[in-house]
Enzyme design. Structure first.
Site, PDB file in Angstrom:
ATOM      1  N   HIS A 167       0.870  -1.190   0.000  1.00  0.00           N
ATOM      2  CA  HIS A 167       0.000   0.000   0.000  1.00  0.00           C
ATOM      3  C   HIS A 167       0.897   1.227   0.000  1.00  0.00           C
ATOM      4  CE1 HIS A 167      -3.830   2.053   1.808  1.00  0.00           C
ATOM      5  NE2 HIS A 167      -3.124   2.912   1.087  1.00  0.00           N
TER       6      HIS A 167
ATOM      7  N   HIS B 171       1.413   4.810  -2.403  1.00  0.00           N
ATOM      8  CA  HIS B 171       1.070   5.681  -3.543  1.00  0.00           C
ATOM      9  C   HIS B 171       2.360   6.343  -4.002  1.00  0.00           C
ATOM     10  CE1 HIS B 171      -3.290   5.480  -2.540  1.00  0.00           C
ATOM     11  NE2 HIS B 171      -2.816   5.302  -1.322  1.00  0.00           N
TER      12      HIS B 171
ATOM     13  N   HIS C  37      -9.420   1.002  -1.418  1.00  0.00           N
ATOM     14  CA  HIS C  37      -9.415   1.634  -0.104  1.00  0.00           C
ATOM     15  C   HIS C  37     -10.846   1.538   0.443  1.00  0.00           C
ATOM     16  CE1 HIS C  37      -5.626   3.256  -1.400  1.00  0.00           C
ATOM     17  NE2 HIS C  37      -5.497   4.079  -0.370  1.00  0.00           N
TER      18      HIS C  37
ATOM     19  N   GLU D   4     -11.263   3.328   5.831  1.00  0.00           N
ATOM     20  CA  GLU D   4     -10.206   4.205   6.371  1.00  0.00           C
ATOM     21  C   GLU D   4     -10.935   5.280   7.186  1.00  0.00           C
ATOM     22  OE1 GLU D   4      -8.125   6.535   3.396  1.00  0.00           O
ATOM     23  OE2 GLU D   4      -6.515   7.090   4.776  1.00  0.00           O
TER      24      GLU D   4
ATOM     25  N   ASP E  99       1.791   3.949   2.850  1.00  0.00           N
ATOM     26  CA  ASP E  99       0.780   4.813   2.236  1.00  0.00           C
ATOM     27  C   ASP E  99       1.428   5.973   1.460  1.00  0.00           C
ATOM     28  OD1 ASP E  99      -1.815   5.452   1.572  1.00  0.00           O
ATOM     29  OD2 ASP E  99      -2.419   6.174   3.536  1.00  0.00           O
ATOM     30  N   ASP E 100       1.730   7.068   2.150  1.00  0.00           N
ATOM     31  CA  ASP E 100       2.327   8.256   1.515  1.00  0.00           C
ATOM     32  C   ASP E 100       3.490   8.721   2.402  1.00  0.00           C
ATOM     33  OD1 ASP E 100       0.162   8.818  -0.623  1.00  0.00           O
ATOM     34  OD2 ASP E 100      -0.980   8.603   1.242  1.00  0.00           O
TER      35      ASP E 100
HETATM   36  N1  ADE Z   1      -4.462   8.728  -1.877  1.00  0.00           N
HETATM   37  C1  ADE Z   1      -3.239   8.762  -1.339  1.00  0.00           C
HETATM   38  N2  ADE Z   1      -3.279   8.370  -0.057  1.00  0.00           N
HETATM   39  C2  ADE Z   1      -4.573   8.058   0.224  1.00  0.00           C
HETATM   40  C3  ADE Z   1      -5.259   7.586   1.365  1.00  0.00           C
HETATM   41  N3  ADE Z   1      -4.630   7.340   2.515  1.00  0.00           N
HETATM   42  N4  ADE Z   1      -6.582   7.402   1.284  1.00  0.00           N
HETATM   43  C4  ADE Z   1      -7.219   7.651   0.147  1.00  0.00           C
HETATM   44  N5  ADE Z   1      -6.625   8.099  -0.958  1.00  0.00           N
HETATM   45  C5  ADE Z   1      -5.313   8.294  -0.929  1.00  0.00           C
HETATM   46 ZN    ZN Z   2      -3.678   4.785   0.488  1.00  0.00          ZN
END
Ligand code: ADE
Ligand code: ZN
Length: 337
Positions: A17, A19, A197, A200, A278-279
């Site tokens: 996971h 991005h 997703h 969340e 994630d990011d």
């Molecule tokens: N795009 C990038 N990170 C995300 C996240 N945590 N939830 C939804 N979309 C995303």
């Molecule tokens: Zn994500």
């Protein structure tokens, strides 16, 4: 480096996971802006970093989509991906399944060929030079329409050999998975895997919808499954993986503090929980930082850390023979420690 971090980095892991746009470090944002003669609306790297103070998912997405504006050509996507893969390799990631958001780029006039070409050449380079394997997952932006998602899928048809699956990301609340039933059906008919997703910020019912309507192989996040005991039992029974992102969840206020995170309970309930970043450029850490943060806050045992690494391989889209080889390697590393 403290011992838990050493042990975690030594364990072979898959990251499932991630991005790629979320790996844009502030320094690289400034470099790319300079490369293209663009001005960023922040005077310095530090000022940009200070903007990373999020209230919720949407407040993050606003900054994240604005940041992506510096990604303009194939070389940018190559450099971004290459930097992530080197960082992941240093954390013991042996296999990465990477999300990308084509609509964020094509809407700005960037050709899909430049996006896939740049990411793809960096992935192949990392496979050759670092032995790091990969899959690429094309995500649809759920705040846009299903028709736009369908057009994106059609545009991607010439690149299907580079893509393993489709995903669904962006603003969750008010954008249930069922809105994308047709485009996921078409993607599956093309032989693509599906992930989404769900759970969340959105309710547990979105997780059910992702399973029943989109027929996903994994749930991205899924932490809100805990609100629905029957769903939890189903996730255990089906051994449906959750790609959990602990630092993201705290930074986006899904949980107030890491000590409140439910990852330990989900793991103890028998779910196939995995840990991911994630990011990472926005949330304060790459994958090993996420393992260390939950280990510390929740007091996870060494066995639980090994289980998380093993789950990441199990939940990946690698062929069974490669999964088996990595599981054996995990046992060797865990036994030697
Ligand atoms: N795009 C990038 N990170 C995300 C996240 N945590 N939830 C939804 N979309 C995303
Ligand atoms: Zn994500």
């Amino acid at each position: 480096m403290e011992p838990a971090g050493d042990f975690i980095r030594a364990l072979p892991k898959a990251e499932l996971h991630l991005h790629i746009e979320g790996t844009l470090e502030p320094q690289m944002a400034f470099q790319l802006a300079a490369r293209h003669g663009m001005a960023l609306p922040y005077p310095s790297v530090e000022a940009l970093q200070q903007a990373y103070d999020f209230r919720d998912l949407q407040s993050f997405l606003d900054v994240y989509y604005a940041g992506a504006a510096v990604l303009r050509d194939e070389r940018d996507f190559h450099d971004l991906t290459s930097a992530y893969l080197r960082r992941a390799h240093a954390d013991g990631v042996v296999h990465a399944e990477i999300f990308f958001d084509p609509q964020t780029h094509t809407a700005r006039g960037v050709a899909l060929e430049a996006v896939i070409g740049g990411i793809g050449s960096a992935l192949r380079e990392a496979e050759r030079e670092l032995g790091l394997s990969h899959r690429l997952i094309l995500c649809f932006l759920r705040h846009l329409s299903e028709d736009e998602a369908m057009r994106t899928l059609e545009q991607a048809l010439p690149h299907l050999q580079a893509i393993t699956g489709v995903g669904l990301d962006s603003a969750e609340c008010g954008n249930p998975p069922g809105r994308f039933a047709r485009v996921f059906e078409r993607a599956r008919a093309l032989g693509l895997k599906a992930v989404a997703h769900a759970g969340e910020e959105g309710p547990a019912s979105y997780i059910r919808e992702a399973l029943d309507v989109l027929k996903v192989s994994r749930i991205d996040h899924g932490v809100r499954s805990e609100q629905d005991p029957q769903l939890l039992a189903r996730l255990v029974h089906e051994r449906m993986p959750l790609t959990v992102c602990p630092l993201s969840n705290v930074r986006l206020r899904v949980f107030e503090r890491m000590e409140d995170h439910n990852l330990g309970r989900l793991l103890a309930a028998g779910l196939c929980v995995t840990v991911n970043s994630d990011d990472p450029a926005y949330f304060g850490g790459y994958v090993a930082d996420n393992y260390v943060a939950v280990q510390r806050a929740l007091g996870l045992s060494r066995e639980q850390i090994v289980q998380l690494a093993a789950n990441s391989i199990e939940a990946s889209f690698l062929p069974d023979a490669q999964k088996k080889a990595w599981q054996e390697r995990i046992r060797v590393v865990a036994g030697a420690a």
